[in-house]
Design an enzyme around this catalytic site. Structure first.
Site, mmCIF file in Angstrom:
data_model
loop_
_atom_site.group_PDB
_atom_site.id
_atom_site.type_symbol
_atom_site.label_atom_id
_atom_site.label_comp_id
_atom_site.label_asym_id
_atom_site.label_seq_id
_atom_site.Cartn_x
_atom_site.Cartn_y
_atom_site.Cartn_z
ATOM 1 N N SER A 1 14.935 -7.232 4.620
ATOM 2 C CA SER A 1 15.559 -7.083 5.932
ATOM 3 C C SER A 1 15.880 -5.609 6.142
ATOM 4 O O SER A 1 15.091 -4.732 5.769
ATOM 5 C CB SER A 1 16.805 -7.977 5.990
ATOM 6 O OG SER A 1 17.451 -7.856 7.229
ATOM 7 N N SER B 1 0.822 -1.216 0.000
ATOM 8 C CA SER B 1 0.000 0.000 0.000
ATOM 9 C C SER B 1 0.851 1.258 0.000
ATOM 10 O O SER B 1 0.356 2.346 -0.261
ATOM 11 C CB SER B 1 -0.919 0.008 1.225
ATOM 12 O OG SER B 1 -0.136 0.008 2.402
ATOM 13 N N LYS C 1 14.819 -7.914 12.707
ATOM 14 C CA LYS C 1 15.538 -8.066 11.431
ATOM 15 C C LYS C 1 16.734 -9.017 11.596
ATOM 16 O O LYS C 1 17.070 -9.747 10.663
ATOM 17 C CB LYS C 1 15.981 -6.698 10.900
ATOM 18 C CG LYS C 1 14.815 -5.752 10.566
ATOM 19 C CD LYS C 1 13.939 -6.263 9.414
ATOM 20 C CE LYS C 1 12.907 -5.234 8.972
ATOM 21 N NZ LYS C 1 12.071 -5.704 7.860
ATOM 22 N N TYR D 1 13.164 -3.501 16.802
ATOM 23 C CA TYR D 1 13.120 -3.542 15.329
ATOM 24 C C TYR D 1 14.368 -4.266 14.834
ATOM 25 O O TYR D 1 14.287 -5.171 13.999
ATOM 26 C CB TYR D 1 13.051 -2.107 14.785
ATOM 27 C CG TYR D 1 13.113 -2.009 13.277
ATOM 28 C CD1 TYR D 1 12.030 -2.403 12.490
ATOM 29 C CD2 TYR D 1 14.245 -1.506 12.632
ATOM 30 C CE1 TYR D 1 12.095 -2.305 11.096
ATOM 31 C CE2 TYR D 1 14.315 -1.401 11.258
ATOM 32 C CZ TYR D 1 13.233 -1.804 10.491
ATOM 33 O OH TYR D 1 13.293 -1.705 9.118
HETATM 34 N N1 LIG Z 1 12.283 2.901 4.483
HETATM 35 C C1 LIG Z 1 13.430 2.512 4.970
HETATM 36 O O1 LIG Z 1 14.336 3.355 5.201
HETATM 37 C C2 LIG Z 1 13.689 1.055 5.249
HETATM 38 C C3 LIG Z 1 15.011 0.670 5.542
HETATM 39 C C4 LIG Z 1 15.276 -0.667 5.795
HETATM 40 C C5 LIG Z 1 14.254 -1.609 5.751
HETATM 41 N N2 LIG Z 1 12.981 -1.221 5.475
HETATM 42 C C6 LIG Z 1 11.945 -2.276 5.461
HETATM 43 O O2 LIG Z 1 11.182 -2.165 4.280
HETATM 44 C C7 LIG Z 1 9.880 -2.703 4.486
HETATM 45 C C8 LIG Z 1 8.847 -1.729 3.941
HETATM 46 O O3 LIG Z 1 8.922 -0.529 4.694
HETATM 47 P P1 LIG Z 1 8.608 0.917 4.073
HETATM 48 O O4 LIG Z 1 9.789 1.753 4.355
HETATM 49 O O5 LIG Z 1 8.105 0.800 2.697
HETATM 50 O O6 LIG Z 1 7.471 1.383 5.098
HETATM 51 P P2 LIG Z 1 5.932 1.816 4.885
HETATM 52 O O7 LIG Z 1 5.831 2.809 3.797
HETATM 53 O O8 LIG Z 1 5.449 2.169 6.245
HETATM 54 O O9 LIG Z 1 5.249 0.455 4.385
HETATM 55 C C9 LIG Z 1 5.022 -0.608 5.248
HETATM 56 C C10 LIG Z 1 4.008 -1.565 4.619
HETATM 57 O O10 LIG Z 1 3.845 -2.690 5.507
HETATM 58 C C11 LIG Z 1 2.446 -2.961 5.646
HETATM 59 N N3 LIG Z 1 2.180 -3.580 6.947
HETATM 60 C C12 LIG Z 1 2.553 -3.146 8.181
HETATM 61 N N4 LIG Z 1 2.119 -4.019 9.113
HETATM 62 C C13 LIG Z 1 1.470 -5.023 8.472
HETATM 63 C C14 LIG Z 1 0.809 -6.216 8.875
HETATM 64 N N5 LIG Z 1 0.688 -6.583 10.166
HETATM 65 N N6 LIG Z 1 0.263 -7.015 7.916
HETATM 66 C C15 LIG Z 1 0.342 -6.682 6.623
HETATM 67 N N7 LIG Z 1 0.939 -5.556 6.167
HETATM 68 C C16 LIG Z 1 1.490 -4.741 7.086
HETATM 69 C C17 LIG Z 1 1.759 -1.615 5.458
HETATM 70 O O11 LIG Z 1 0.471 -1.841 4.923
HETATM 71 P P3 LIG Z 1 -0.928 -1.382 5.578
HETATM 72 O O12 LIG Z 1 -0.633 -0.377 6.652
HETATM 73 O O13 LIG Z 1 -1.677 -0.820 4.411
HETATM 74 O O14 LIG Z 1 -1.493 -2.650 6.072
HETATM 75 C C18 LIG Z 1 2.645 -0.939 4.410
HETATM 76 O O15 LIG Z 1 2.212 -1.259 3.114
HETATM 77 C C19 LIG Z 1 9.767 -2.987 5.987
HETATM 78 O O16 LIG Z 1 9.953 -4.360 6.219
HETATM 79 C C20 LIG Z 1 10.918 -2.175 6.575
HETATM 80 O O17 LIG Z 1 11.389 -2.736 7.780
HETATM 81 C C21 LIG Z 1 12.673 0.079 5.220
#
Ligand SMILES: NC(=O)c1ccc[n+]([C@@H]2O[C@H](COP(=O)([O-])OP(=O)(O)OC[C@H]3O[C@@H](n4cnc5c(N)ncnc54)[C@H](OP(=O)(O)O)[C@@H]3O)[C@@H](O)[C@H]2O)c1
Length: 267
Positions: free
Chosen positions: A129, A12, A147, A143
């Site tokens: 991750s 999303s 990971k 967190y």
């Molecule tokens: N952005 C960064 O800097 C970064 C860095 C390292 C790793 N990551 C990893 O990348 C991944 C995506 O993060 P993002 O940065 O894109 O964050 P984001 O924009 O907040 O997206 C997170 C997504 O996870 C979904 N979600 C959360 N809890 C859920 C649950 N219980 N069941 C199903 N869906 C769930 C949310 O969907 P809904 O709320 O619509 O359900 C949303 O689509 C995560 O695993 C995060 O740890 C991100």
């Protein structure tokens, strides 16, 4: 021509959404998920309702994809969130909840999809991750723990299922420009002694994400992994995710720890 099928959790927003859009543009049939949507189609992406913490929700989602598309070629375990707070500020329930989504959510999804891939002797699983899974991140200990758990699990799983023609990889991103800071949950029992550090670290993470890499970069990497005949176990992406783990390996442990304390202004 039959398109290969990808299922992407957490599509999303952020990295999941960018990946879903990119794969859909480059010839994949894409199923994306969100806890909020109910069976809608957004562009070329078929959105399904999914909470990775709920067994029934997972069974419904995976059954729907198999019914409609007949197969799942790639599973991208991307759904996740951040719990902000120093260790003693976070309740045990909050610590469990971040493990429940970021680690056990992946375990549940993988358990649901693996039997199909094993039967077909083919499949790719890509787990998102984090740099926080390579370096224990202050203010985000749980967190990080989720990971780190994912790292060990993915490495073991990849060795277990290779013989069935299934490749399991993980992407270890540094900062990326997404809504992850807005979606973060804050510690439930704040302690005044940490107020000064909290203000600094909050601002640091906020700025890191605001100036982070573009999600489209990670989306292109996912496509590359999907198309590779022999994907690797680990892919690091984003400058911080490359140089910080290198520094951790090169520097004496005490010096690295001092550096982390200095960097996060913890003294
Ligand atoms: N952005 C960064 O800097 C970064 C860095 C390292 C790793 N990551 C990893 O990348 C991944 C995506 O993060 P993002 O940065 O894109 O964050 P984001 O924009 O907040 O997206 C997170 C997504 O996870 C979904 N979600 C959360 N809890 C859920 C649950 N219980 N069941 C199903 N869906 C769930 C949310 O969907 P809904 O709320 O619509 O359900 C949303 O689509 C995560 O695993 C995060 O740890 C991100």
């Amino acid at each position: 021509m039959i398109k290969p099928v990808a299922l992407i959790t957490g599509a999303s927003s952020g990295l999941g959404k960018a990946t879903a859009e990119h794969l859909a543009r480059t010839g994949w049939r894409v199923f994306g998920t969100s806890r909020r949507f109910r069976e809608t189609a957004s562009g070329n992406i078929e959105m399904l309702q999914l909470d990775v913490c709920e067994d029934d929700s997972i069974a419904n989602c995976v059954d729907t994809v198999i019914e409609r598309a007949g197969t799942i070629d790639v599973l991208v375990n991307n759904a996740g969130f951040v719990l902000n707070g120093f260790v003693e500020e976070c309740t045990l329930a909050q610590a469990r909840s971040v493990m429940e989504t970021n680690f056990f959510g992946v375990v549940r999804m993988t358990n649901a999809v693996l039997p199909h891939m094993r039967t077909r002797r083919n499949g790719r699983i890509i787990n998102i991750s984090s740099l926080a899974g390579l370096i224990g991140s202050p203010y985000r200990a749980f967190y990080s723990a989720s990971k780190y758990a994912l790292e060990g699990y993915t490495q073991a799983l990849n060795a277990e299922v290779r013989g069935f023609g299934i490749y399991v990889s993980m992407i270890e991103p540094g900062f990326f420009k997404t809504g992850i800071v807005q979606a973060a949950v804050n510690a439930g029992q704040p302690i005044e002694d940490y107020n000064h550090q909290r203000a600094y670290v909050d601002a640091y993470f906020g700025q890191g994400v605001r100036h982070g890499s573009e999600p489209a970069r990670l989306a292109r990497l996912v496509e590359r992994i999907c198309r590779s005949s022999r994907p690797r176990l680990r892919y690091r992406i984003g400058p911080d995710s490359v140089w910080l783990p290198r520094l951790q390996t090169l520097l004496p442990k005490r010096l690295f720890t001092l550096g982390v304390r200095w960097y996060f202004k913890l003294d």
